[in-house]
Scaffold this motif. Structure first.
Motif, mmCIF file in Angstrom:
data_model
loop_
_atom_site.group_PDB
_atom_site.id
_atom_site.type_symbol
_atom_site.label_atom_id
_atom_site.label_comp_id
_atom_site.label_asym_id
_atom_site.label_seq_id
_atom_site.Cartn_x
_atom_site.Cartn_y
_atom_site.Cartn_z
ATOM 1 N N GLN A 125 47.733 38.368 30.868
ATOM 2 C CA GLN A 125 46.629 39.141 31.651
ATOM 3 C C GLN A 125 45.342 38.893 31.253
ATOM 4 O O GLN A 125 44.529 39.426 31.761
ATOM 5 N N GLY A 126 45.075 37.903 30.265
ATOM 6 C CA GLY A 126 43.799 37.686 29.788
ATOM 7 C C GLY A 126 42.625 37.416 30.584
ATOM 8 O O GLY A 126 41.596 38.041 30.458
ATOM 9 N N GLN A 127 42.870 36.561 31.421
ATOM 10 C CA GLN A 127 41.801 36.167 32.600
ATOM 11 C C GLN A 127 41.515 37.193 33.394
ATOM 12 O O GLN A 127 40.276 37.688 33.611
ATOM 13 N N ARG A 128 42.585 38.140 34.004
ATOM 14 C CA ARG A 128 42.114 38.965 34.672
ATOM 15 C C ARG A 128 41.581 40.238 33.938
ATOM 16 O O ARG A 128 40.457 41.015 34.623
ATOM 17 N N PHE A 129 42.123 40.511 32.808
ATOM 18 C CA PHE A 129 41.373 41.702 31.933
ATOM 19 C C PHE A 129 39.905 41.164 31.793
ATOM 20 O O PHE A 129 39.039 42.119 31.937
ATOM 21 N N ARG A 130 39.526 39.921 31.378
ATOM 22 C CA ARG A 130 38.171 39.464 31.073
ATOM 23 C C ARG A 130 37.368 39.807 32.447
ATOM 24 O O ARG A 130 36.246 40.393 32.289
ATOM 25 N N LEU A 131 37.776 39.405 33.631
ATOM 26 C CA LEU A 131 36.991 39.692 34.813
ATOM 27 C C LEU A 131 36.929 41.074 35.046
ATOM 28 O O LEU A 131 35.816 41.521 35.552
ATOM 29 N N GLU A 132 37.900 41.773 34.970
ATOM 30 C CA GLU A 132 37.761 43.406 35.253
ATOM 31 C C GLU A 132 36.712 43.890 34.393
ATOM 32 O O GLU A 132 35.732 44.843 34.566
ATOM 33 N N HIS A 158 31.412 46.079 33.108
ATOM 34 C CA HIS A 158 30.195 45.997 31.869
ATOM 35 C C HIS A 158 28.916 45.709 32.846
ATOM 36 O O HIS A 158 27.818 46.148 32.454
ATOM 37 N N GLN A 159 28.986 44.974 33.700
ATOM 38 C CA GLN A 159 27.987 44.817 34.618
ATOM 39 C C GLN A 159 27.259 45.961 35.255
ATOM 40 O O GLN A 159 26.192 46.046 35.212
ATOM 41 N N ASP A 160 28.330 46.904 35.883
ATOM 42 C CA ASP A 160 27.917 47.997 36.134
ATOM 43 C C ASP A 160 27.261 48.982 35.266
ATOM 44 O O ASP A 160 26.409 49.624 35.656
ATOM 45 N N PHE A 161 27.859 48.895 34.053
ATOM 46 C CA PHE A 161 27.381 49.697 32.972
ATOM 47 C C PHE A 161 25.809 49.325 32.672
ATOM 48 O O PHE A 161 25.072 50.067 32.419
ATOM 49 N N ARG A 162 25.560 48.068 32.521
ATOM 50 C CA ARG A 162 24.182 47.461 32.231
ATOM 51 C C ARG A 162 23.350 47.954 33.527
ATOM 52 O O ARG A 162 22.004 48.126 33.239
ATOM 53 N N MET A 163 23.655 47.915 34.528
ATOM 54 C CA MET A 163 23.040 48.297 35.552
ATOM 55 C C MET A 163 22.546 49.694 35.781
ATOM 56 O O MET A 163 21.692 50.251 36.207
ATOM 57 N N THR A 164 23.572 50.586 35.116
ATOM 58 C CA THR A 164 23.262 51.957 35.162
ATOM 59 C C THR A 164 22.109 52.364 34.007
ATOM 60 O O THR A 164 21.529 53.410 34.113
ATOM 61 N N TYR A 165 22.487 51.606 32.823
ATOM 62 C CA TYR A 165 21.668 51.858 31.681
ATOM 63 C C TYR A 165 20.627 51.118 31.419
ATOM 64 O O TYR A 165 20.069 49.997 31.158
ATOM 65 N N LEU A 216 47.334 45.055 20.813
ATOM 66 C CA LEU A 216 46.565 44.521 21.810
ATOM 67 C C LEU A 216 47.395 44.559 23.127
ATOM 68 O O LEU A 216 46.704 44.275 24.179
ATOM 69 N N ASP A 217 48.905 44.281 23.166
ATOM 70 C CA ASP A 217 49.423 44.358 24.709
ATOM 71 C C ASP A 217 48.923 45.496 25.245
ATOM 72 O O ASP A 217 48.953 45.558 26.543
ATOM 73 N N GLU A 218 48.756 46.780 24.754
ATOM 74 C CA GLU A 218 48.246 48.104 25.316
ATOM 75 C C GLU A 218 46.899 47.817 25.828
ATOM 76 O O GLU A 218 46.387 48.118 26.853
ATOM 77 N N TYR A 219 46.094 47.240 24.891
ATOM 78 C CA TYR A 219 44.602 47.155 25.208
ATOM 79 C C TYR A 219 44.307 46.312 26.396
ATOM 80 O O TYR A 219 43.388 46.431 27.007
ATOM 81 N N CYS A 220 45.237 44.972 26.314
ATOM 82 C CA CYS A 220 44.889 43.870 27.404
ATOM 83 C C CYS A 220 45.383 44.488 28.676
ATOM 84 O O CYS A 220 45.350 43.382 29.532
ATOM 85 N N ASN A 221 45.556 45.683 28.942
ATOM 86 C CA ASN A 221 45.850 46.171 30.376
ATOM 87 C C ASN A 221 44.797 45.834 31.477
ATOM 88 O O ASN A 221 43.930 46.462 31.084
ATOM 89 N N PRO A 222 45.069 45.039 32.261
ATOM 90 C CA PRO A 222 43.663 44.692 33.328
ATOM 91 C C PRO A 222 43.503 46.031 33.974
ATOM 92 O O PRO A 222 42.374 46.136 34.405
ATOM 93 N N ASP A 223 44.361 46.910 34.059
ATOM 94 C CA ASP A 223 44.244 48.126 34.921
ATOM 95 C C ASP A 223 42.982 48.958 34.373
ATOM 96 O O ASP A 223 42.551 49.996 34.867
ATOM 97 N N PHE A 224 42.905 48.921 33.058
ATOM 98 C CA PHE A 224 42.136 49.698 32.315
ATOM 99 C C PHE A 224 40.553 48.921 31.804
ATOM 100 O O PHE A 224 39.633 49.519 31.223
ATOM 101 N N ILE A 245 36.950 50.077 30.418
ATOM 102 C CA ILE A 245 36.321 49.635 29.014
ATOM 103 C C ILE A 245 35.001 48.976 29.091
ATOM 104 O O ILE A 245 34.081 49.270 28.394
ATOM 105 N N GLY A 246 34.878 48.219 30.359
ATOM 106 C CA GLY A 246 33.378 47.719 30.363
ATOM 107 C C GLY A 246 32.476 48.688 30.673
ATOM 108 O O GLY A 246 31.300 48.739 30.305
ATOM 109 N N LEU A 247 32.981 49.564 31.597
ATOM 110 C CA LEU A 247 31.951 50.711 31.928
ATOM 111 C C LEU A 247 31.440 51.502 31.007
ATOM 112 O O LEU A 247 30.383 52.094 31.067
ATOM 113 N N SER A 248 32.303 51.747 30.094
ATOM 114 C CA SER A 248 32.021 52.509 28.897
ATOM 115 C C SER A 248 30.751 51.974 27.879
ATOM 116 O O SER A 248 30.404 52.460 27.061
#
Length: 117
Positions: free
Chosen positions: A98-105, A110-117, A70-78, A82-85
């Motif tokens: 980093q939970g809040q920053r992760f969620r926002l990123e 994910h919003q960009d993903f939905r706009m693409t598909y 979970l510590d590795e997954y919750c890296n907001p830099d990625f 994850i959302g875009l996928s």
């Protein structure tokens, strides 16, 4: 360097799946790896009863692996990637530093993903 390793692990895991199934890991008694895979996948921690249904659970091993994954997954830099996928986020990072920053990123990706598909 660690970030690249995490991203590669996530990408390879998504493309080819895991080499060992959860059932095989349970048979091998590798509860650390069961927990790690749940954490690195962004899943919520499995309740004790669910783990016990899988086999003779070693809760401390599962918890240790889960927290590391979970510590590795919750890296907001990625999180954006994850959302875009298109991967869903179920709140596993809530309450982490980093939970809040992760969620926002993730949400931005994910919003960009939905706009693409």
């Amino acid at each position: 360097m660690v970030g690249i390793r995490i991203w590669l692990c996530l990408s390879i895991g998504l493309l080819w799946g895991c080499s060992n199934t959860t059932e095989q890991l349970v048979r091998d008694g590798d509860w650390y790896q069961v927990g790690y895979r749940d954490g690195i996948s962004g899943k919520l921690s499995r309740p004790w009863g669910e783990l016990q249904q899988l086999g003779a659970v070693r809760q401390s091993d599962y918890d240790e692996g889960y927290l590391e994954g979970l510590d590795e997954y919750c890296n907001p830099d990625f999180a954006y990637q994850i959302g875009l996928s298109g991967q869903e986020y179920f709140g596993a990072c809530a309450g982490t530093p980093q939970g809040q920053r992760f969620r926002l990123e993730w949400q931005r990706g994910h919003q960009d993903f939905r706009m693409t598909y």
